[in-house]
Design a protein around this motif. Structure first.
Motif, PDB file in Angstrom:
ATOM      1  N   ALA A   6      12.081 -46.395  -7.736  1.00 58.03           N
ATOM      2  CA  ALA A   6      13.132 -46.635  -8.676  1.00 58.03           C
ATOM      3  C   ALA A   6      14.671 -46.424  -8.091  1.00 58.03           C
ATOM      4  N   PRO A   7      15.316 -47.427  -8.024  1.00 61.95           N
ATOM      5  CA  PRO A   7      16.790 -47.205  -7.414  1.00 61.95           C
ATOM      6  C   PRO A   7      17.441 -46.446  -8.295  1.00 61.95           C
ATOM      7  N   ALA A   8      17.281 -46.012  -9.441  1.00 68.00           N
ATOM      8  CA  ALA A   8      18.260 -45.300 -10.456  1.00 68.00           C
ATOM      9  C   ALA A   8      18.057 -43.916  -9.882  1.00 68.00           C
ATOM     10  N   CYS A   9      17.221 -43.541  -9.202  1.00 63.00           N
ATOM     11  CA  CYS A   9      17.073 -42.170  -8.822  1.00 63.00           C
ATOM     12  C   CYS A   9      17.072 -41.980  -7.276  1.00 63.00           C
ATOM     13  N   THR A  10      17.782 -42.771  -6.599  1.00 63.65           N
ATOM     14  CA  THR A  10      17.631 -42.688  -5.054  1.00 63.65           C
ATOM     15  C   THR A  10      18.308 -41.642  -4.468  1.00 63.65           C
ATOM     16  N   ASP A  11      19.157 -40.841  -5.353  1.00 66.17           N
ATOM     17  CA  ASP A  11      19.878 -39.538  -5.026  1.00 66.17           C
ATOM     18  C   ASP A  11      18.812 -38.297  -5.161  1.00 66.17           C
ATOM     19  N   LYS A  12      17.675 -38.658  -5.938  1.00 68.15           N
ATOM     20  CA  LYS A  12      17.102 -37.438  -6.466  1.00 68.15           C
ATOM     21  C   LYS A  12      16.481 -36.601  -5.175  1.00 68.15           C
ATOM     22  N   ARG A  13      15.912 -37.204  -4.239  1.00 65.29           N
ATOM     23  CA  ARG A  13      15.605 -36.559  -3.137  1.00 65.29           C
ATOM     24  C   ARG A  13      16.491 -35.656  -2.290  1.00 65.29           C
ATOM     25  N   TYR A  14      17.567 -36.432  -2.191  1.00 65.28           N
ATOM     26  CA  TYR A  14      18.895 -35.667  -1.824  1.00 65.28           C
ATOM     27  C   TYR A  14      19.089 -34.557  -2.489  1.00 65.28           C
ATOM     28  N   ALA A  15      19.268 -34.473  -3.851  1.00 68.92           N
ATOM     29  CA  ALA A  15      19.445 -33.615  -4.743  1.00 68.92           C
ATOM     30  C   ALA A  15      18.537 -32.613  -4.681  1.00 68.92           C
ATOM     31  N   MET A  16      17.147 -32.806  -4.487  1.00 69.67           N
ATOM     32  CA  MET A  16      16.374 -31.771  -4.166  1.00 69.67           C
ATOM     33  C   MET A  16      16.482 -30.926  -2.991  1.00 69.67           C
ATOM     34  N   VAL A  17      17.014 -31.495  -1.720  1.00 66.87           N
ATOM     35  CA  VAL A  17      17.439 -30.814  -0.588  1.00 66.87           C
ATOM     36  C   VAL A  17      18.696 -29.736  -0.923  1.00 66.87           C
ATOM     37  N   ILE A  24      18.588 -25.410  -1.156  1.00 66.84           N
ATOM     38  CA  ILE A  24      19.398 -24.731  -0.413  1.00 66.84           C
ATOM     39  C   ILE A  24      19.980 -23.756  -1.541  1.00 66.84           C
ATOM     40  N   THR A  25      20.461 -24.274  -2.668  1.00 67.84           N
ATOM     41  CA  THR A  25      21.099 -23.318  -3.928  1.00 67.84           C
ATOM     42  C   THR A  25      20.059 -22.291  -4.072  1.00 67.84           C
ATOM     43  N   SER A  26      18.828 -22.738  -4.244  1.00 68.44           N
ATOM     44  CA  SER A  26      17.677 -21.718  -4.985  1.00 68.44           C
ATOM     45  C   SER A  26      17.622 -20.455  -4.130  1.00 68.44           C
ATOM     46  N   VAL A  27      17.503 -20.770  -2.693  1.00 66.11           N
ATOM     47  CA  VAL A  27      17.377 -19.951  -1.682  1.00 66.11           C
ATOM     48  C   VAL A  27      18.603 -19.033  -1.605  1.00 66.11           C
ATOM     49  N   PHE A  28      19.683 -19.579  -1.743  1.00 63.15           N
ATOM     50  CA  PHE A  28      20.976 -18.746  -1.750  1.00 63.15           C
ATOM     51  C   PHE A  28      21.007 -17.783  -2.672  1.00 63.15           C
ATOM     52  N   TYR A  29      20.611 -18.288  -4.146  1.00 59.22           N
ATOM     53  CA  TYR A  29      20.673 -17.276  -5.189  1.00 59.22           C
ATOM     54  C   TYR A  29      19.525 -16.169  -5.148  1.00 59.22           C
ATOM     55  N   LEU A  30      18.329 -16.793  -4.782  1.00 62.09           N
ATOM     56  CA  LEU A  30      17.155 -15.782  -4.522  1.00 62.09           C
ATOM     57  C   LEU A  30      17.689 -14.451  -3.365  1.00 62.09           C
ATOM     58  N   LEU A  31      18.327 -15.023  -2.643  1.00 60.21           N
ATOM     59  CA  LEU A  31      18.609 -13.858  -1.398  1.00 60.21           C
ATOM     60  C   LEU A  31      19.833 -13.124  -2.017  1.00 60.21           C
ATOM     61  N   TRP A  32      20.807 -13.763  -2.712  1.00 60.79           N
ATOM     62  CA  TRP A  32      21.878 -12.999  -3.308  1.00 60.79           C
ATOM     63  C   TRP A  32      21.561 -12.195  -4.429  1.00 60.79           C
ATOM     64  N   ASN A  88      20.457 -21.469   5.172  1.00 56.40           N
ATOM     65  CA  ASN A  88      21.070 -22.717   4.722  1.00 56.40           C
ATOM     66  C   ASN A  88      20.638 -23.872   5.970  1.00 56.40           C
ATOM     67  N   CYS A  89      20.980 -23.410   7.035  1.00 63.20           N
ATOM     68  CA  CYS A  89      20.613 -24.535   8.084  1.00 63.20           C
ATOM     69  C   CYS A  89      19.066 -24.876   8.410  1.00 63.20           C
ATOM     70  N   LEU A  90      18.280 -23.763   8.090  1.00 66.43           N
ATOM     71  CA  LEU A  90      16.920 -24.153   8.282  1.00 66.43           C
ATOM     72  C   LEU A  90      16.574 -25.032   7.294  1.00 66.43           C
ATOM     73  N   ILE A  91      16.707 -24.707   6.118  1.00 67.82           N
ATOM     74  CA  ILE A  91      16.325 -25.426   5.102  1.00 67.82           C
ATOM     75  C   ILE A  91      16.880 -26.791   5.295  1.00 67.82           C
ATOM     76  N   TYR A  92      18.043 -27.048   5.770  1.00 72.90           N
ATOM     77  CA  TYR A  92      18.590 -28.289   5.645  1.00 72.90           C
ATOM     78  C   TYR A  92      17.823 -29.179   6.585  1.00 72.90           C
ATOM     79  N   SER A  93      17.811 -28.580   7.635  1.00 72.77           N
ATOM     80  CA  SER A  93      16.932 -29.178   8.951  1.00 72.77           C
ATOM     81  C   SER A  93      15.675 -29.466   8.727  1.00 72.77           C
TER      82      SER A  93
END
Length: 357
Positions: free
Chosen positions: A248-259, A263-271, A306-311
């Protein structure tokens, strides 16, 4: 001199953890090992992220790459600033004023982590606008506005923690390896409330609101497209070259949003443990040196994750990392091919095209 400083000069070094003290080296080995390990991981990991961003043009496709690079630079500076407590534990900062060293380091770490937190909030807003306003997104998120937003993040973060120099209280740092920080520098409820109201709460609320709506919209669009395909069948332009229906082209950004959401979830879990300890200590409910050290350095370890999850999550980043590795291998191979052959100085000297005896 204060009594705490006299004790520090005459007795063993100040250790937040009860284990790991070495009488031979006269230092807190466990604390030194943890801080040095995190320092090496944070600096090396974020240097790789920065180099990959410069080597992979695909990563520049999203405007969020500017915020990710800002986080990488801020995390790199966190790793560099972690050398201060390492040198302090290894007795290389004896000539410096403990109060000034403690305040400067606490301020630097707090500002840099605030930049990361604000950048994550801006990333979530950017993805929210990309999905909710796709037609006007290009005019809203211009490069000039992105740069202005990044500058505002740095200035705002620097101003929020500036009152710590004027006696308002301890900022968002508690892993005190310097004794003055733990004994003399106290947290105050008013300053804690000030930081929570101006930084932690707005950032967390922004992230929660945007990502909840992003995934809700994507799920709704995906369901509508699935229902349309079930009713009318796949459209002519919706089939790929292999005859299979495209995503579906309407949510092509969903996969990038998941990445970014990972990152955001791990950030707040560690903080989260640190923020809870910060609030409990400010309210005089609970205070313990070991808990202070563990929660603070757990939060700082996020600069590496952060960099580990992104990679691990971003395919474009992995391609850029592969490209960087291939470039480094080619440079090493080229140097080897142009270097003289081993011997005692009497053998032939060979290059790629000629061989001189």
């Amino acid at each position: 001199f204060p009594a705490t400083l006299l004790l520090n000069l005459s007795g063993p070094p100040f250790c937040l953890l009860d284990v790991g003290y070495s009488q031979i080296l006269n230092t807190c080995l466990l604390e030194v090992a943890i801080i040095l390990l995190l320092t090496v991981l944070i600096i090396s990991g974020n240097l790789v992220v920065i180099f990959v961003f410069h080597c992979a043009p695909l990563l520049q496709h999203h405007t969020t790459s500017a915020f990710i690079q800002t986080m990488a630079y801020a995390d790199l500076l966190v790793g560099v600033s972690c050398l201060i407590p390492s040198l302090s534990l290894l007795h290389h900062l004896k000539g410096l004023d403990e109060e000034l060293t403690c305040k400067v380091f606490g301020y630097m770490v707090s500002v840099l982590k605030s930049v990361s937190m604000a950048s994550l909030a801006c990333v979530s807003v950017d993805r929210y606008m990309a999905i909710t306003r796709p037609l006007s997104y290009a005019t809203l998120a211009t490069p000039c506005r992105i740069r202005a937003c990044i500058l505002l993040i740095w200035v705002y973060s620097a101003l929020v923690f500036l009152p710590s120099f004027f006696g308002w209280g301890k900022p968002g740092y508690h892993g005190d390896v310097v004794e003055w920080c733990a004994v003399e520098w106290e947290t105050r409820p008013l300053f804690t409330s000030f930081i929570v109201a101006l930084l932690y709460a707005p950032a967390a609320m922004t992230v929660c609101f945007t990502y909840v709506n992003i995934f809700r919209i994507c799920r709704q669009h995906t369901r509508e497209i699935s229902e349309r395909r079930a009713r009318f069948g796949p459209q002519e332009g919706s089939l790929g070259q292999d005859g299979q229906p495209q995503h579906a082209p309407a949510c092509t950004d969903k996969r990038y949003a998941m990445v970014l959401f990972r990152i955001t979830s791990v950030f707040y879990l560690l903080w989260l443990p640190y923020i809870l300890y910060f609030l409990l200590e400010s309210a005089d409910i609970y205070s313990h040196p070991a808990a202070s050290f563990i929660t603070t350095w757990l939060a700082i370890s996020n600069s590496f994750f952060n960099c580990l999850i992104y990679s691990l999550s971003n395919s474009a980043f992995r391609k850029g990392l592969k490209r960087l590795c291939l470039f480094c291998v080619q440079r090493v191979d080229s140097k080897k091919s142009f270097s003289p052959s081993p011997g005692y100085g009497q053998g032939p000297i060979c290059t790629r095209s000629t061989c001189h005896v």
